[in-house]
Scaffold this motif. Sequence first.
Motif, PDB file in Angstrom:
ATOM      1  N   HIS A   1      48.671  58.636  47.325  1.00 30.12           N
ATOM      2  CA  HIS A   1      47.998  59.054  46.091  1.00 30.12           C
ATOM      3  C   HIS A   1      48.091  58.010  44.977  1.00 30.12           C
ATOM      4  CE1 HIS A   1      47.246  62.977  47.758  1.00 30.12           C
ATOM      5  NE2 HIS A   1      48.530  63.187  47.968  1.00 30.12           N
ATOM      6  N   TYR A   2      48.872  56.973  45.185  1.00 27.18           N
ATOM      7  CA  TYR A   2      49.114  55.998  44.115  1.00 27.18           C
ATOM      8  C   TYR A   2      48.623  54.605  44.484  1.00 27.18           C
ATOM      9  CZ  TYR A   2      51.989  60.019  43.295  1.00 27.18           C
ATOM     10  OH  TYR A   2      52.398  61.320  43.144  1.00 27.18           O
ATOM     11  N   ARG A   3      47.847  54.546  45.549  1.00 27.51           N
ATOM     12  CA  ARG A   3      47.365  53.279  46.089  1.00 27.51           C
ATOM     13  C   ARG A   3      46.274  52.680  45.200  1.00 27.51           C
ATOM     14  NH1 ARG A   3      45.738  52.253  52.363  1.00 27.51           N
ATOM     15  NH2 ARG A   3      44.339  50.473  52.097  1.00 27.51           N
ATOM     16  N   LYS A   4      46.480  51.419  44.797  1.00 26.10           N
ATOM     17  CA  LYS A   4      45.492  50.657  44.043  1.00 26.10           C
ATOM     18  C   LYS A   4      45.322  49.303  44.726  1.00 26.10           C
ATOM     19  CE  LYS A   4      44.832  53.526  40.534  1.00 26.10           C
ATOM     20  NZ  LYS A   4      43.507  54.100  40.175  1.00 26.10           N
ATOM     21  N   GLU A   5      44.122  49.014  45.193  1.00 26.97           N
ATOM     22  CA  GLU A   5      43.904  47.791  45.953  1.00 26.97           C
ATOM     23  C   GLU A   5      43.497  46.633  45.044  1.00 26.97           C
ATOM     24  OE1 GLU A   5      41.227  48.300  49.193  1.00 26.97           O
ATOM     25  OE2 GLU A   5      42.662  49.503  50.364  1.00 26.97           O
ATOM     26  N   LEU A   6      44.143  45.510  45.262  1.00 26.38           N
ATOM     27  CA  LEU A   6      43.801  44.283  44.554  1.00 26.38           C
ATOM     28  C   LEU A   6      42.704  43.552  45.320  1.00 26.38           C
ATOM     29  CD1 LEU A   6      47.404  43.029  43.766  1.00 26.38           C
ATOM     30  CD2 LEU A   6      45.766  43.915  42.099  1.00 26.38           C
ATOM     31  N   GLN A   7      41.639  43.228  44.631  1.00 26.17           N
ATOM     32  CA  GLN A   7      40.550  42.480  45.235  1.00 26.17           C
ATOM     33  C   GLN A   7      40.738  40.990  44.987  1.00 26.17           C
ATOM     34  OE1 GLN A   7      38.605  44.326  47.183  1.00 26.17           O
ATOM     35  NE2 GLN A   7      39.794  46.088  46.446  1.00 26.17           N
ATOM     36  N   ASP A   8      39.882  40.174  45.580  1.00 26.53           N
ATOM     37  CA  ASP A   8      39.911  38.746  45.294  1.00 26.53           C
ATOM     38  C   ASP A   8      39.558  38.512  43.830  1.00 26.53           C
ATOM     39  OD1 ASP A   8      40.497  38.340  47.951  1.00 26.53           O
ATOM     40  OD2 ASP A   8      38.432  37.849  48.516  1.00 26.53           O
ATOM     41  N   GLY A   9      40.052  37.433  43.266  1.00 26.44           N
ATOM     42  CA  GLY A   9      39.781  37.149  41.860  1.00 26.44           C
ATOM     43  C   GLY A   9      40.719  37.918  40.952  1.00 26.44           C
ATOM     44  N   TRP A  10      40.356  38.005  39.679  1.00 29.22           N
ATOM     45  CA  TRP A  10      41.204  38.665  38.693  1.00 29.22           C
ATOM     46  C   TRP A  10      40.995  40.179  38.723  1.00 29.22           C
ATOM     47  CZ3 TRP A  10      45.135  36.339  36.399  1.00 29.22           C
ATOM     48  CH2 TRP A  10      45.116  34.938  36.308  1.00 29.22           C
ATOM     49  N   ASN A  11      42.103  40.911  38.660  1.00 30.99           N
ATOM     50  CA  ASN A  11      42.103  42.377  38.653  1.00 30.99           C
ATOM     51  C   ASN A  11      42.762  42.864  37.364  1.00 30.99           C
ATOM     52  OD1 ASN A  11      41.717  43.269  41.871  1.00 30.99           O
ATOM     53  ND2 ASN A  11      42.664  41.258  41.602  1.00 30.99           N
ATOM     54  N   GLU A  12      42.068  43.714  36.627  1.00 28.09           N
ATOM     55  CA  GLU A  12      42.658  44.295  35.418  1.00 28.09           C
ATOM     56  C   GLU A  12      43.517  45.490  35.823  1.00 28.09           C
ATOM     57  OE1 GLU A  12      40.613  43.592  31.267  1.00 28.09           O
ATOM     58  OE2 GLU A  12      39.507  45.044  32.470  1.00 28.09           O
ATOM     59  N   ILE A  13      44.825  45.387  35.615  1.00 27.33           N
ATOM     60  CA  ILE A  13      45.689  46.520  35.942  1.00 27.33           C
ATOM     61  C   ILE A  13      46.080  47.304  34.696  1.00 27.33           C
ATOM     62  CG2 ILE A  13      46.498  45.447  38.063  1.00 27.33           C
ATOM     63  CD1 ILE A  13      49.099  44.804  36.680  1.00 27.33           C
ATOM     64  N   VAL A  14      45.990  46.668  33.528  1.00 25.09           N
ATOM     65  CA  VAL A  14      46.049  47.373  32.241  1.00 25.09           C
ATOM     66  C   VAL A  14      44.865  46.836  31.450  1.00 25.09           C
ATOM     67  CG1 VAL A  14      47.339  47.859  30.134  1.00 25.09           C
ATOM     68  CG2 VAL A  14      48.568  47.584  32.310  1.00 25.09           C
ATOM     69  N   PRO A  15      43.782  47.603  31.363  1.00 24.29           N
ATOM     70  CA  PRO A  15      42.538  47.092  30.789  1.00 24.29           C
ATOM     71  C   PRO A  15      42.735  46.426  29.425  1.00 24.29           C
ATOM     72  CG  PRO A  15      42.153  49.223  31.787  1.00 24.29           C
ATOM     73  CD  PRO A  15      43.638  48.996  31.852  1.00 24.29           C
ATOM     74  N   GLY A  16      42.224  45.209  29.334  1.00 22.28           N
ATOM     75  CA  GLY A  16      42.270  44.469  28.086  1.00 22.28           C
ATOM     76  C   GLY A  16      43.581  43.793  27.779  1.00 22.28           C
ATOM     77  N   ARG A  17      44.643  44.045  28.589  1.00 24.07           N
ATOM     78  CA  ARG A  17      45.958  43.492  28.259  1.00 24.07           C
ATOM     79  C   ARG A  17      46.608  42.732  29.413  1.00 24.07           C
ATOM     80  NH1 ARG A  17      48.109  45.656  23.585  1.00 24.07           N
ATOM     81  NH2 ARG A  17      49.178  43.637  23.547  1.00 24.07           N
ATOM     82  N   ILE A  18      46.566  43.289  30.635  1.00 26.85           N
ATOM     83  CA  ILE A  18      47.233  42.647  31.768  1.00 26.85           C
ATOM     84  C   ILE A  18      46.262  42.556  32.947  1.00 26.85           C
ATOM     85  CG2 ILE A  18      49.145  42.715  33.413  1.00 26.85           C
ATOM     86  CD1 ILE A  18      50.758  44.304  31.405  1.00 26.85           C
ATOM     87  N   LYS A  19      46.099  41.347  33.466  1.00 23.62           N
ATOM     88  CA  LYS A  19      45.303  41.160  34.669  1.00 23.62           C
ATOM     89  C   LYS A  19      46.060  40.232  35.620  1.00 23.62           C
ATOM     90  CE  LYS A  19      42.374  37.530  32.601  1.00 23.62           C
ATOM     91  NZ  LYS A  19      40.964  37.130  32.337  1.00 23.62           N
ATOM     92  N   VAL A  20      45.802  40.406  36.914  1.00 20.23           N
ATOM     93  CA  VAL A  20      46.548  39.646  37.918  1.00 20.23           C
ATOM     94  C   VAL A  20      45.599  39.081  38.960  1.00 20.23           C
ATOM     95  CG1 VAL A  20      48.569  41.139  37.601  1.00 20.23           C
ATOM     96  CG2 VAL A  20      46.993  41.597  39.475  1.00 20.23           C
ATOM     97  N   ARG A  21      46.065  38.011  39.564  1.00 19.20           N
ATOM     98  CA  ARG A  21      45.346  37.389  40.672  1.00 19.20           C
ATOM     99  C   ARG A  21      46.374  37.056  41.751  1.00 19.20           C
ATOM    100  NH1 ARG A  21      40.361  33.318  39.859  1.00 19.20           N
ATOM    101  NH2 ARG A  21      39.725  33.149  42.045  1.00 19.20           N
ATOM    102  N   TRP A  22      46.113  37.481  42.973  1.00 18.62           N
ATOM    103  CA  TRP A  22      47.066  37.226  44.054  1.00 18.62           C
ATOM    104  C   TRP A  22      46.670  35.990  44.834  1.00 18.62           C
ATOM    105  CZ3 TRP A  22      45.532  37.245  49.202  1.00 18.62           C
ATOM    106  CH2 TRP A  22      44.294  37.840  49.476  1.00 18.62           C
ATOM    107  N   PHE A  23      47.666  35.356  45.437  1.00 21.28           N
ATOM    108  CA  PHE A  23      47.427  34.221  46.331  1.00 21.28           C
ATOM    109  C   PHE A  23      48.448  34.298  47.463  1.00 21.28           C
ATOM    110  CE2 PHE A  23      50.078  32.916  42.788  1.00 21.28           C
ATOM    111  CZ  PHE A  23      51.145  32.235  43.365  1.00 21.28           C
ATOM    112  N   GLU A  24      48.014  33.983  48.649  1.00 23.69           N
ATOM    113  CA  GLU A  24      48.859  34.135  49.830  1.00 23.69           C
ATOM    114  C   GLU A  24      49.839  32.973  49.949  1.00 23.69           C
ATOM    115  OE1 GLU A  24      48.195  35.225  54.549  1.00 23.69           O
ATOM    116  OE2 GLU A  24      46.743  35.836  53.019  1.00 23.69           O
TER     117      GLU A  24
END
Length: 268
Positions: free
Chosen positions: A106-129
Amino acid sequence: MSKIIFKSLSSGSCGNCYYLAIADDNGGRIPILIDAGVSPRRFKKEMMLHGISAEEVRGILITHDHMDHIRSLGSYCKHHRWPVWATPKLHQALAGHTMTRLQIAHYRKELQDGWNEIVPGRIKVRWFEVPHDATQTVGYAIMLDDFKFVIMTDLGRMTAEGMAYASQADAVVIESNYDLEMLRNGPYPVELQDRICLGNGHLSNDECARAIREFWHESLGFVFLCHLSEHNNTPELALECSRGSINSPTRLIALPRERASELFSLSL
């Protein structure tokens, strides 16, 4: 005006968990966790020492599915119901893992390629393998307002993508796991030694130092050395090895293994 605060709750094979937040002058905070290798009870107790409530957390980023990084993830889902951010591949593994499969759905949030906003307007993340012997292991470039934070733990070798993000960061957390001489002359069997040092396990002090030397730049405020081995390293060795890779005003700090670090203010 906001500042960035950071605290390691634990960093090593005993457990990994990091607190990262935007803190406003009026006392408000926008925090996230990176990995869940310490219990909610311990996390709550440690943060209370700073007058920080665990309930403020906006979500958890997961780097990979080894036990020392997800041991308490199911408990966080059960007790706090925070969003869990991870790649689709990693979420698939977590959905089948005995420690997380019953709690995480119920708490699953998938990160896509590129930048992902996890706190809109304040925190965004980008993953790399990064190379490591888990289902998938990722580092994160994290933007907190205009502050650039990069974390790379459990990587068998440095990658060009990780180097590129670190070369633009204001603060970097990077693994400095072992001293090669200690590893080769220590108690581990040869098979385990090879697993650690042959490119798909962990980063050595020397490899970490070379990476820092390459990505260091004058605007880099902090370099944190993480995931130091209990048997094959010491904080003194790790710091000595990497100290020559940076110049002032960058601070070089070895994060403790089994205990929490101090609460750092990272704002420049």
